[in-house]
Design an enzyme around this catalytic site. Structure first.
Site, PDB file in Angstrom:
ATOM      1  N   GLU A  96     -14.410  -9.864  -3.506  1.00  0.00           N
ATOM      2  CA  GLU A  96     -14.757  -8.386  -3.135  1.00  0.00           C
ATOM      3  C   GLU A  96     -14.640  -7.314  -3.995  1.00  0.00           C
ATOM      4  OE1 GLU A  96     -13.876  -8.764   1.563  1.00  0.00           O
ATOM      5  OE2 GLU A  96     -13.573  -6.720   0.457  1.00  0.00           O
ATOM      6  N   CYS A 109     -13.601  -0.443  -7.303  1.00  0.00           N
ATOM      7  CA  CYS A 109     -12.326  -1.027  -6.734  1.00  0.00           C
ATOM      8  C   CYS A 109     -12.345  -2.514  -6.822  1.00  0.00           C
ATOM      9  CB  CYS A 109     -11.966  -0.523  -5.296  1.00  0.00           C
ATOM     10  SG  CYS A 109     -10.613  -1.486  -4.697  1.00  0.00           S
ATOM     11  N   CYS A 116      -4.191 -13.869  -1.608  1.00  0.00           N
ATOM     12  CA  CYS A 116      -2.831 -13.183  -2.216  1.00  0.00           C
ATOM     13  C   CYS A 116      -1.923 -13.894  -1.262  1.00  0.00           C
ATOM     14  CB  CYS A 116      -2.958 -11.654  -1.650  1.00  0.00           C
ATOM     15  SG  CYS A 116      -1.561 -10.569  -2.132  1.00  0.00           S
ATOM     16  N   CYS A 120       1.434  -9.102   3.259  1.00  0.00           N
ATOM     17  CA  CYS A 120       1.660  -7.764   4.174  1.00  0.00           C
ATOM     18  C   CYS A 120       0.851  -7.760   5.166  1.00  0.00           C
ATOM     19  CB  CYS A 120       0.963  -6.693   3.121  1.00  0.00           C
ATOM     20  SG  CYS A 120       1.872  -6.547   1.638  1.00  0.00           S
ATOM     21  N   CYS A 123      -2.571  -6.681   6.250  1.00  0.00           N
ATOM     22  CA  CYS A 123      -3.792  -7.070   5.283  1.00  0.00           C
ATOM     23  C   CYS A 123      -4.395  -8.131   5.467  1.00  0.00           C
ATOM     24  CB  CYS A 123      -3.208  -6.966   3.806  1.00  0.00           C
ATOM     25  SG  CYS A 123      -4.319  -6.976   2.747  1.00  0.00           S
ATOM     26  N   ASN A 294      -6.605   0.441   8.502  1.00  0.00           N
ATOM     27  CA  ASN A 294      -7.830  -0.060   8.960  1.00  0.00           C
ATOM     28  C   ASN A 294      -7.623  -1.426   9.843  1.00  0.00           C
ATOM     29  OD1 ASN A 294     -10.683  -0.713   8.984  1.00  0.00           O
ATOM     30  ND2 ASN A 294     -10.672  -0.168   6.917  1.00  0.00           N
ATOM     31  N   CYS A 337      -9.911  -4.301   2.890  1.00  0.00           N
ATOM     32  CA  CYS A 337      -9.975  -5.526   1.954  1.00  0.00           C
ATOM     33  C   CYS A 337      -9.842  -6.708   2.646  1.00  0.00           C
ATOM     34  CB  CYS A 337      -8.441  -5.115   1.075  1.00  0.00           C
ATOM     35  SG  CYS A 337      -8.402  -3.450   0.487  1.00  0.00           S
TER      36      CYS A 337
HETATM   37  N1  SAH Z   1      -1.453  -5.698  -3.741  1.00  0.00           N
HETATM   38  C1  SAH Z   1      -1.545  -4.398  -4.121  1.00  0.00           C
HETATM   39  C2  SAH Z   1      -3.230  -3.924  -4.086  1.00  0.00           C
HETATM   40  C3  SAH Z   1      -4.199  -4.349  -2.928  1.00  0.00           C
HETATM   41  S1  SAH Z   1      -4.018  -3.450  -1.366  1.00  0.00           S
HETATM   42  C4  SAH Z   1      -0.977  -3.488  -3.235  1.00  0.00           C
HETATM   43  O1  SAH Z   1      -0.241  -3.870  -2.273  1.00  0.00           O
HETATM   44  O2  SAH Z   1      -0.808  -2.373  -3.524  1.00  0.00           O
HETATM   45  C5  SAH Z   1      -4.678  -1.931  -1.676  1.00  0.00           C
HETATM   46  C6  SAH Z   1      -3.938  -0.940  -0.696  1.00  0.00           C
HETATM   47  O3  SAH Z   1      -4.468  -0.854   0.649  1.00  0.00           O
HETATM   48  C7  SAH Z   1      -2.364  -1.299  -0.343  1.00  0.00           C
HETATM   49  O4  SAH Z   1      -1.680  -0.045  -0.292  1.00  0.00           O
HETATM   50  C8  SAH Z   1      -2.329  -1.879   0.759  1.00  0.00           C
HETATM   51  O5  SAH Z   1      -0.930  -2.130   1.541  1.00  0.00           O
HETATM   52  C9  SAH Z   1      -3.427  -1.294   1.614  1.00  0.00           C
HETATM   53  N2  SAH Z   1      -4.026  -1.941   2.604  1.00  0.00           N
HETATM   54  C10 SAH Z   1      -4.243  -3.147   2.854  1.00  0.00           C
HETATM   55  N3  SAH Z   1      -4.831  -3.673   3.865  1.00  0.00           N
HETATM   56  C11 SAH Z   1      -4.903  -2.203   4.849  1.00  0.00           C
HETATM   57  C12 SAH Z   1      -5.527  -2.037   5.931  1.00  0.00           C
HETATM   58  N4  SAH Z   1      -5.827  -2.958   6.816  1.00  0.00           N
HETATM   59  N5  SAH Z   1      -5.406  -0.618   6.218  1.00  0.00           N
HETATM   60  C13 SAH Z   1      -4.955   0.286   5.484  1.00  0.00           C
HETATM   61  N6  SAH Z   1      -4.387  -0.168   4.439  1.00  0.00           N
HETATM   62  C14 SAH Z   1      -4.229  -1.242   3.825  1.00  0.00           C
END
Ligand code: SAH
Length: 351
Positions: A96, A109, A116, A120, A123, A294, A337
């Site tokens: 994406e 972006c 991944c 987290c 995510c 989100n 994402c």
């Molecule tokens: N792996 C990298 C970049 C990808 S995620 C990182 O962790 O920074 C980009 C950002 O979106 C990160 O800060 C991640 O923690 C956040 N993110 C991912 N899923 C999310 C969600 N459901 N709601 C809010 N932020 C989210």
């Protein structure tokens, strides 16, 4: 098998391209002709490269692969014009990328990996684990295809999509160099942001490269304990180590670091959390970006109310910290994402 041995020329710097062409018995100046076709004009085939002699084209077709991403799906927001693209990679995997229109220009972006492995908790990109790293060409192509699709210049690139960029360090670094190359799209390094969950040794390595890109750390909690509960990577690299690596990044590059903080109702959004965060970051030359989480369906996390978000911001600002709330873009299209890819794959599976 043979295809795997072909040279991935879109991942080459102009010097590497020149060396490669010489190894084919060609004059080095041919690199000057070929490089813009790959990185400026975004040719989809060798055939369309009109000033390349037929004989050389034939050599290129047999020895090289030309990485071009295919658009599998695209959703456009009716609210703000944000576009979410789904691209098919040469091996059939999906990634994406998102295009957002801001007053200062178009921002893209991009994803850095298929899937991944960072895990987290909130995510969607990590739910199926890591499939593979993207090549420099596949990273670039996300920007090139979007620019070709819209006909508008991309001025900012954020590596904040699916994947952990510092878990694909070499390819991402090369991508940044190619993207900011004067003979390619020539996007200023100051207009490129890389976001990491906090792989400390790689953050320090990146600082030593002394690039002018912005580093963003996904902080998401003010204490080690709370951060570990949301980001498993924090068990390996502690919160203080990660913040210290940001200080080191600033020392080495003079670039102000961004901290991303996804507000998760009941987990990291209390007044006490804001106070602890203020103390952790006070005195640092930094910027905090608050992102109401989100919700991703598979997990129970919910964002705080608008008022709670504003309260959190006000408390943090009392520590002299520069705080913004991320503008929600494309709220009416598959949000977080990894969600578009996931839904698309599920649809394909059903069909
Ligand atoms: N792996 C990298 C970049 C990808 S995620 C990182 O962790 O920074 C980009 C950002 O979106 C990160 O800060 C991640 O923690 C956040 N993110 C991912 N899923 C999310 C969600 N459901 N709601 C809010 N932020 C989210």
């Amino acid at each position: 098998m043979q295809n795997m041995q072909k040279a991935d020329i879109k991942s080459y710097t102009q010097q590497e391209l020149s060396d490669f062409l010489q190894s084919l018995g060609e004059k080095p100046f041919r690199a000057k002709q070929l490089y813009p076709w790959l990185h400026k004009k975004h040719a989809k085939s060798f055939e369309e490269m009109t000033d390349i002699p037929k004989k050389l084209k034939e050599k290129l077709i047999t020895t090289c692969s030309l990485t071009v991403l295919q658009q599998a799906d695209m959703q456009q927001s009716k609210l703000d014009g944000t576009r979410k693209y789904l691209f098919t990679l040469p091996d059939g995997n999906l990634v994406e990328s998102v295009l957002m229109h801001y007053s200062h220009g178009n921002s893209v972006c991009i994803s850095s990996q298929v899937g991944c492995r960072m895990g987290c908790k909130f995510c969607a990109s990590t739910l199926g684990g890591l499939v593979r790293n993207l090549t420099p060409a596949e990273l670039l192509e996300q920007v090139y295809r979007i620019q070709a699709d819209t006909g508008e210049r991309v001025s900012n690139v954020v590596v904040m999509g699916m994947g952990e960029p510092l878990d694909n360090y070499g390819n991402v670094l090369k991508f940044i160099k190619l993207l900011s190359d004067g003979n390619g799209l020539n996007i200023s390094q100051r207009s490129i942001t890389l976001s990491t969950c906090g792989i400390v040794p790689k953050m320090r390595e990146l600082a030593d490269e002394k690039l002018q890109i912005t580093l963003a750390l996904s902080l998401h909690a003010p204490t080690q304990e709370k951060r570990m509960a949301l980001l498993p990577v924090a068990k390996k690299y502690g919160i203080q180590e990660a913040v210290d690596a940001c200080k080191y990044y600033f020392q080495q590059t003079g670039r102000r670091v961004t901290f991303e903080y996804s507000l998760v109702g009941g987990a990291n959004d209390s007044g006490e959390d804001a106070r602890q965060l203020g103390e952790l970051l006070s005195g640092m030359n930094c910027h905090v970006n608050l992102i109401p989480v989100n919700p991703i369906g598979e997990r129970e996390y919910q964002p705080p109310s608008r008022k709670e978000v504003l309260d959190f911001k006000n408390k943090l600002e009392k520590y002299g910290i520069n705080v913004t709330i991320r503008r929600e873009m494309g709220r009416d299209i598959d949000g977080a994402c990894g969600q578009l890819r996931k839904r698309f794959s599920e649809r394909q599976g059903e069909g």
